[in-house]
Design a protein around this motif. Sequence first.
Motif, PDB file in Angstrom:
ATOM      1  N   LEU A   1       0.745  -1.277   0.013  1.00 34.07           N
ATOM      2  CA  LEU A   1      -0.102   0.081  -0.151  1.00 34.07           C
ATOM      3  C   LEU A   1       0.913   1.337  -0.128  1.00 34.07           C
ATOM      4  CD1 LEU A   1      -2.797   1.214   0.246  1.00 34.07           C
ATOM      5  CD2 LEU A   1      -2.756   0.993   2.587  1.00 34.07           C
ATOM      6  N   GLY A   2       2.034   1.284   0.778  1.00 31.60           N
ATOM      7  CA  GLY A   2       2.751   2.511   0.699  1.00 31.60           C
ATOM      8  C   GLY A   2       3.642   2.403  -0.357  1.00 31.60           C
ATOM      9  N   GLY A   3       4.250   1.421  -0.718  1.00 34.75           N
ATOM     10  CA  GLY A   3       5.094   1.466  -2.037  1.00 34.75           C
ATOM     11  C   GLY A   3       6.511   0.579  -1.818  1.00 34.75           C
ATOM     12  N   LEU A   4       6.376  -0.328  -2.853  1.00 32.54           N
ATOM     13  CA  LEU A   4       7.403  -1.258  -2.604  1.00 32.54           C
ATOM     14  C   LEU A   4       8.763  -0.647  -3.183  1.00 32.54           C
ATOM     15  CD1 LEU A   4       5.574  -4.515  -4.199  1.00 32.54           C
ATOM     16  CD2 LEU A   4       6.264  -4.330  -2.069  1.00 32.54           C
ATOM     17  N   GLY A   5       9.695  -0.971  -2.802  1.00 32.44           N
ATOM     18  CA  GLY A   5      11.106  -0.381  -3.601  1.00 32.44           C
ATOM     19  C   GLY A   5      11.453   0.848  -2.913  1.00 32.44           C
ATOM     20  N   THR A   6      10.791   1.227  -1.709  1.00 36.14           N
ATOM     21  CA  THR A   6      10.911   2.799  -1.321  1.00 36.14           C
ATOM     22  C   THR A   6      11.197   2.486   0.057  1.00 36.14           C
ATOM     23  OG1 THR A   6       8.786   3.077  -0.775  1.00 36.14           O
ATOM     24  CG2 THR A   6       9.299   3.837  -2.985  1.00 36.14           C
ATOM     25  N   VAL A   7      11.966   3.372   0.851  1.00 34.03           N
ATOM     26  CA  VAL A   7      12.240   3.613   2.183  1.00 34.03           C
ATOM     27  C   VAL A   7      11.174   3.978   3.116  1.00 34.03           C
ATOM     28  CG1 VAL A   7      13.908   4.237   4.135  1.00 34.03           C
ATOM     29  CG2 VAL A   7      14.822   3.724   1.708  1.00 34.03           C
ATOM     30  N   VAL A   8      10.535   4.925   2.796  1.00 34.18           N
ATOM     31  CA  VAL A   8       9.554   5.740   3.501  1.00 34.18           C
ATOM     32  C   VAL A   8       8.301   5.095   3.206  1.00 34.18           C
ATOM     33  CG1 VAL A   8       8.490   7.903   4.101  1.00 34.18           C
ATOM     34  CG2 VAL A   8      10.802   7.758   3.464  1.00 34.18           C
ATOM     35  N   GLY A   9       7.998   4.288   2.095  1.00 32.91           N
ATOM     36  CA  GLY A   9       6.745   3.654   1.638  1.00 32.91           C
ATOM     37  C   GLY A   9       6.202   3.037   2.723  1.00 32.91           C
ATOM     38  N   PRO A  10       6.865   1.991   3.233  1.00 36.81           N
ATOM     39  CA  PRO A  10       6.217   1.031   4.271  1.00 36.81           C
ATOM     40  C   PRO A  10       5.742   1.850   5.220  1.00 36.81           C
ATOM     41  CG  PRO A  10       8.265  -0.133   3.526  1.00 36.81           C
ATOM     42  CD  PRO A  10       8.070   1.495   2.867  1.00 36.81           C
ATOM     43  N   VAL A  11       6.376   2.625   5.904  1.00 35.90           N
ATOM     44  CA  VAL A  11       5.766   3.680   7.119  1.00 35.90           C
ATOM     45  C   VAL A  11       4.491   4.583   6.644  1.00 35.90           C
ATOM     46  CG1 VAL A  11       6.445   5.563   8.759  1.00 35.90           C
ATOM     47  CG2 VAL A  11       8.197   4.120   7.811  1.00 35.90           C
TER      48      VAL A  11
ATOM     49  N   ALA B   1       1.750   1.769   6.370  1.00 37.61           N
ATOM     50  CA  ALA B   1       1.124   1.203   7.686  1.00 37.61           C
ATOM     51  C   ALA B   1       0.467   2.268   8.325  1.00 37.61           C
ATOM     52  CB  ALA B   1       2.496   1.219   8.748  1.00 37.61           C
ATOM     53  N   LEU B   2       0.530   3.753   8.249  1.00 33.16           N
ATOM     54  CA  LEU B   2      -0.116   4.634   8.649  1.00 33.16           C
ATOM     55  C   LEU B   2      -1.244   4.965   8.040  1.00 33.16           C
ATOM     56  CD1 LEU B   2      -0.218   7.301  10.785  1.00 33.16           C
ATOM     57  CD2 LEU B   2       0.648   8.840   8.944  1.00 33.16           C
ATOM     58  N   ALA B   3      -1.404   4.805   6.681  1.00 29.82           N
ATOM     59  CA  ALA B   3      -2.393   4.736   6.101  1.00 29.82           C
ATOM     60  C   ALA B   3      -3.627   3.593   6.401  1.00 29.82           C
ATOM     61  CB  ALA B   3      -2.385   4.772   4.806  1.00 29.82           C
ATOM     62  N   PHE B   4      -2.782   2.320   6.364  1.00 25.69           N
ATOM     63  CA  PHE B   4      -3.704   1.198   6.643  1.00 25.69           C
ATOM     64  C   PHE B   4      -4.394   1.378   8.178  1.00 25.69           C
ATOM     65  CE2 PHE B   4      -3.965  -3.178   8.536  1.00 25.69           C
ATOM     66  CZ  PHE B   4      -4.623  -3.914   7.509  1.00 25.69           C
TER      67      PHE B   4
END
Length: 213
Positions: free
Chosen positions: A139-149, A152-155
Amino acid sequence: FIMITLAFAQMFYFLATGLEGFGGDDGMSLFAGSDFGLFRLDTPLALYYTAFGALLLALAALRRLVQAPFGMVLRGCQANERRMRALGFATLRYRLAAYVLSAMVCGVAGVLLANLTLYVSPSYLAWTTSGELIVMVALGGLGTVVGPVAGALAFLLLEEGLKLLTDHWMLVMGLLIVGVVLVSRRGLYGGLSDKPLRLGAARALPHPTGEPR
Protein backbone atom coordinates in the motif's frame (compact mmCIF):
# COMPACT_ATOMS: atom_id res chain seq x y z
CA PHE A 1 10.29 -16.93 -1.22
CA ILE A 2 7.42 -15.07 0.46
CA MET A 3 5.35 -18.25 0.65
CA ILE A 4 8.27 -20.18 2.20
CA THR A 5 8.73 -17.42 4.77
CA LEU A 6 5.03 -17.54 5.66
CA ALA A 7 5.22 -21.35 5.92
CA PHE A 8 8.11 -21.19 8.40
CA ALA A 9 6.26 -18.57 10.45
CA GLN A 10 3.22 -20.84 10.55
CA MET A 11 5.40 -23.74 11.71
CA PHE A 12 6.73 -21.66 14.59
CA TYR A 13 3.16 -20.56 15.34
CA PHE A 14 2.05 -24.15 15.97
CA LEU A 15 5.23 -24.77 17.96
CA ALA A 16 4.50 -21.76 20.19
CA THR A 17 0.90 -22.83 20.79
CA GLY A 18 2.23 -26.09 22.25
CA LEU A 19 4.54 -24.42 24.79
CA GLU A 20 2.30 -24.57 27.85
CA GLY A 21 5.03 -23.13 30.06
CA PHE A 22 4.72 -19.85 28.14
CA GLY A 23 0.94 -19.75 28.06
CA GLY A 24 0.42 -21.79 24.94
CA ASP A 25 -2.39 -20.53 22.73
CA ASP A 26 -3.42 -17.95 25.35
CA GLY A 27 -0.08 -16.16 25.29
CA MET A 28 1.76 -14.73 28.27
CA SER A 29 1.44 -11.46 30.15
CA LEU A 30 4.54 -9.47 31.06
CA PHE A 31 4.82 -7.95 34.50
CA ALA A 32 6.97 -4.93 33.62
CA GLY A 33 8.73 -3.20 30.75
CA SER A 34 12.29 -3.92 29.69
CA ASP A 35 15.14 -2.67 31.86
CA PHE A 36 18.38 -2.15 29.91
CA GLY A 37 20.25 -0.56 32.80
CA LEU A 38 20.88 2.83 31.20
CA PHE A 39 17.20 3.30 30.39
CA ARG A 40 13.90 1.59 31.03
CA LEU A 41 10.79 1.14 28.94
CA ASP A 42 8.30 0.90 31.79
CA THR A 43 6.69 4.31 31.18
CA PRO A 44 4.62 5.42 28.16
CA LEU A 45 6.79 8.49 27.61
CA ALA A 46 10.05 6.53 27.58
CA LEU A 47 8.55 3.94 25.24
CA TYR A 48 7.23 6.62 22.87
CA TYR A 49 10.55 8.43 22.52
CA THR A 50 12.44 5.14 22.20
CA ALA A 51 10.12 3.92 19.44
CA PHE A 52 10.21 7.26 17.63
CA GLY A 53 14.00 7.42 17.85
CA ALA A 54 14.31 3.83 16.63
CA LEU A 55 12.08 4.66 13.66
CA LEU A 56 14.14 7.71 12.67
CA LEU A 57 17.39 5.80 13.13
CA ALA A 58 16.15 2.88 11.03
CA LEU A 59 14.95 5.18 8.22
CA ALA A 60 18.25 7.09 8.17
CA ALA A 61 20.31 3.89 8.20
CA LEU A 62 18.23 2.27 5.46
CA ARG A 63 18.40 5.36 3.25
CA ARG A 64 22.16 5.41 3.69
CA LEU A 65 22.31 1.68 2.95
CA VAL A 66 20.31 2.06 -0.26
CA GLN A 67 22.72 4.72 -1.53
CA ALA A 68 25.80 2.64 -0.59
CA PRO A 69 27.40 0.08 -2.96
CA PHE A 70 25.60 -2.67 -1.02
CA GLY A 71 22.24 -1.11 -1.83
CA MET A 72 23.19 -0.61 -5.46
CA VAL A 73 23.94 -4.31 -5.77
CA LEU A 74 20.56 -5.15 -4.25
CA ARG A 75 18.81 -2.84 -6.71
CA GLY A 76 20.76 -4.45 -9.51
CA CYS A 77 19.63 -7.88 -8.31
CA GLN A 78 16.05 -6.68 -8.33
CA ALA A 79 16.39 -5.48 -11.92
CA ASN A 80 18.39 -8.40 -13.34
CA GLU A 81 20.00 -10.87 -10.96
CA ARG A 82 21.49 -12.98 -13.76
CA ARG A 83 23.38 -9.98 -15.12
CA MET A 84 24.69 -9.12 -11.62
CA ARG A 85 26.02 -12.67 -11.26
CA ALA A 86 27.67 -12.35 -14.65
CA LEU A 87 29.44 -9.22 -13.38
CA GLY A 88 30.94 -11.26 -10.55
CA PHE A 89 28.68 -10.34 -7.61
CA ALA A 90 27.73 -13.07 -5.12
CA THR A 91 24.04 -12.15 -5.25
CA LEU A 92 22.97 -14.83 -2.77
CA ARG A 93 25.24 -13.38 -0.07
CA TYR A 94 23.91 -9.88 -0.63
CA ARG A 95 20.30 -11.04 -0.47
CA LEU A 96 20.99 -13.11 2.64
CA ALA A 97 22.63 -10.12 4.33
CA ALA A 98 19.61 -7.96 3.46
CA TYR A 99 17.30 -10.61 4.89
CA VAL A 100 19.28 -10.73 8.16
CA LEU A 101 19.26 -6.93 8.44
CA SER A 102 15.50 -6.84 7.94
CA ALA A 103 15.09 -9.54 10.60
CA MET A 104 17.12 -7.43 13.03
CA VAL A 105 14.81 -4.45 12.44
CA CYS A 106 11.79 -6.72 12.99
CA GLY A 107 13.36 -7.96 16.22
CA VAL A 108 13.66 -4.41 17.55
CA ALA A 109 10.04 -3.77 16.54
CA GLY A 110 9.00 -6.92 18.40
CA VAL A 111 10.70 -5.75 21.59
CA LEU A 112 8.91 -2.40 21.37
CA LEU A 113 5.55 -4.07 20.68
CA ALA A 114 5.94 -6.37 23.69
CA ASN A 115 6.69 -3.37 25.89
CA LEU A 116 3.67 -1.54 24.51
CA THR A 117 1.15 -4.33 25.12
CA LEU A 118 2.97 -6.09 28.00
CA TYR A 119 1.78 -9.28 26.36
CA VAL A 120 3.17 -11.82 23.89
CA SER A 121 1.07 -14.24 21.91
CA PRO A 122 1.62 -16.94 19.26
CA SER A 123 -0.86 -15.02 17.10
CA TYR A 124 1.99 -12.67 16.18
CA LEU A 125 3.44 -15.58 14.19
CA ALA A 126 0.23 -16.32 12.30
CA TRP A 127 0.20 -15.86 8.53
CA THR A 128 -2.54 -13.24 8.86
CA THR A 129 -0.18 -10.92 10.75
CA SER A 130 2.49 -11.37 8.10
CA GLY A 131 -0.16 -10.73 5.46
CA GLU A 132 -1.07 -7.41 7.06
CA LEU A 133 2.57 -6.34 6.98
CA ILE A 134 2.84 -7.27 3.29
CA VAL A 135 -0.32 -5.24 2.56
CA MET A 136 1.14 -2.23 4.41
CA VAL A 137 4.31 -2.40 2.31
CA ALA A 138 2.40 -2.80 -0.96
CA LEU A 139 0.00 0.00 0.00
CA GLY A 140 2.80 2.43 0.85
CA GLY A 141 5.15 1.55 -1.97
CA LEU A 142 7.45 -1.33 -2.83
CA GLY A 143 11.09 -0.49 -3.35
CA THR A 144 10.99 2.67 -1.21
CA VAL A 145 12.33 3.47 2.26
CA VAL A 146 9.50 5.69 3.52
CA GLY A 147 6.75 3.82 1.66
CA PRO A 148 6.16 1.09 4.28
CA VAL A 149 5.82 3.73 7.01
CA ALA A 150 3.27 5.64 4.92
CA GLY A 151 1.48 2.38 4.14
CA ALA A 152 1.28 1.37 7.81
CA LEU A 153 -0.08 4.80 8.75
CA ALA A 154 -2.65 4.75 5.94
CA PHE A 155 -3.66 1.16 6.77
CA LEU A 156 -4.27 1.85 10.46
CA LEU A 157 -6.09 5.15 9.89
CA LEU A 158 -8.25 3.57 7.19
CA GLU A 159 -9.06 0.61 9.41
CA GLU A 160 -10.10 2.73 12.38
CA GLY A 161 -12.09 5.14 10.20
CA LEU A 162 -14.04 2.42 8.40
CA LYS A 163 -14.86 0.67 11.66
CA LEU A 164 -16.78 3.78 12.69
CA LEU A 165 -18.77 3.83 9.44
CA THR A 166 -19.77 0.24 8.76
CA ASP A 167 -19.64 -3.28 10.18
CA HIS A 168 -18.45 -4.53 6.79
CA TRP A 169 -15.31 -2.42 6.90
CA MET A 170 -13.06 -5.27 5.80
CA LEU A 171 -14.84 -5.57 2.45
CA VAL A 172 -14.58 -1.83 1.78
CA MET A 173 -10.98 -1.72 2.91
CA GLY A 174 -10.02 -4.63 0.70
CA LEU A 175 -11.54 -2.96 -2.35
CA LEU A 176 -9.75 0.30 -1.59
CA ILE A 177 -6.38 -1.44 -1.18
CA VAL A 178 -6.83 -3.35 -4.44
CA GLY A 179 -7.77 -0.10 -6.18
CA VAL A 180 -4.66 1.68 -4.92
CA VAL A 181 -2.40 -1.16 -6.03
CA LEU A 182 -4.01 -1.27 -9.49
CA VAL A 183 -3.83 2.47 -10.02
CA SER A 184 -0.31 2.91 -8.66
CA ARG A 185 1.99 -0.10 -8.91
CA ARG A 186 4.39 1.51 -6.40
CA GLY A 187 1.74 2.41 -3.84
CA LEU A 188 0.85 5.73 -2.26
CA TYR A 189 4.33 7.06 -1.54
CA GLY A 190 5.89 5.46 -4.60
CA GLY A 191 3.32 7.09 -6.86
CA LEU A 192 3.85 10.52 -5.32
CA SER A 193 7.65 10.27 -5.55
CA ASP A 194 7.46 9.20 -9.20
CA LYS A 195 5.17 12.09 -10.20
CA PRO A 196 7.89 14.81 -10.22
CA LEU A 197 10.10 12.51 -12.29
CA ARG A 198 7.34 11.97 -14.83
CA LEU A 199 6.60 15.69 -15.01
CA GLY A 200 10.28 16.47 -15.51
CA ALA A 201 10.56 13.87 -18.24
CA ALA A 202 7.46 15.25 -19.95
CA ARG A 203 8.87 18.80 -19.96
CA ALA A 204 12.14 17.52 -21.41
CA LEU A 205 10.38 15.96 -24.41
CA PRO A 206 10.66 18.02 -27.61
CA HIS A 207 7.61 19.93 -28.81
CA PRO A 208 6.11 18.83 -32.14
CA THR A 209 7.65 21.97 -33.64
CA GLY A 210 11.09 20.70 -32.61
CA GLU A 211 11.55 23.06 -29.67
CA PRO A 212 11.66 21.90 -26.03
CA ARG A 213 8.48 22.39 -24.02
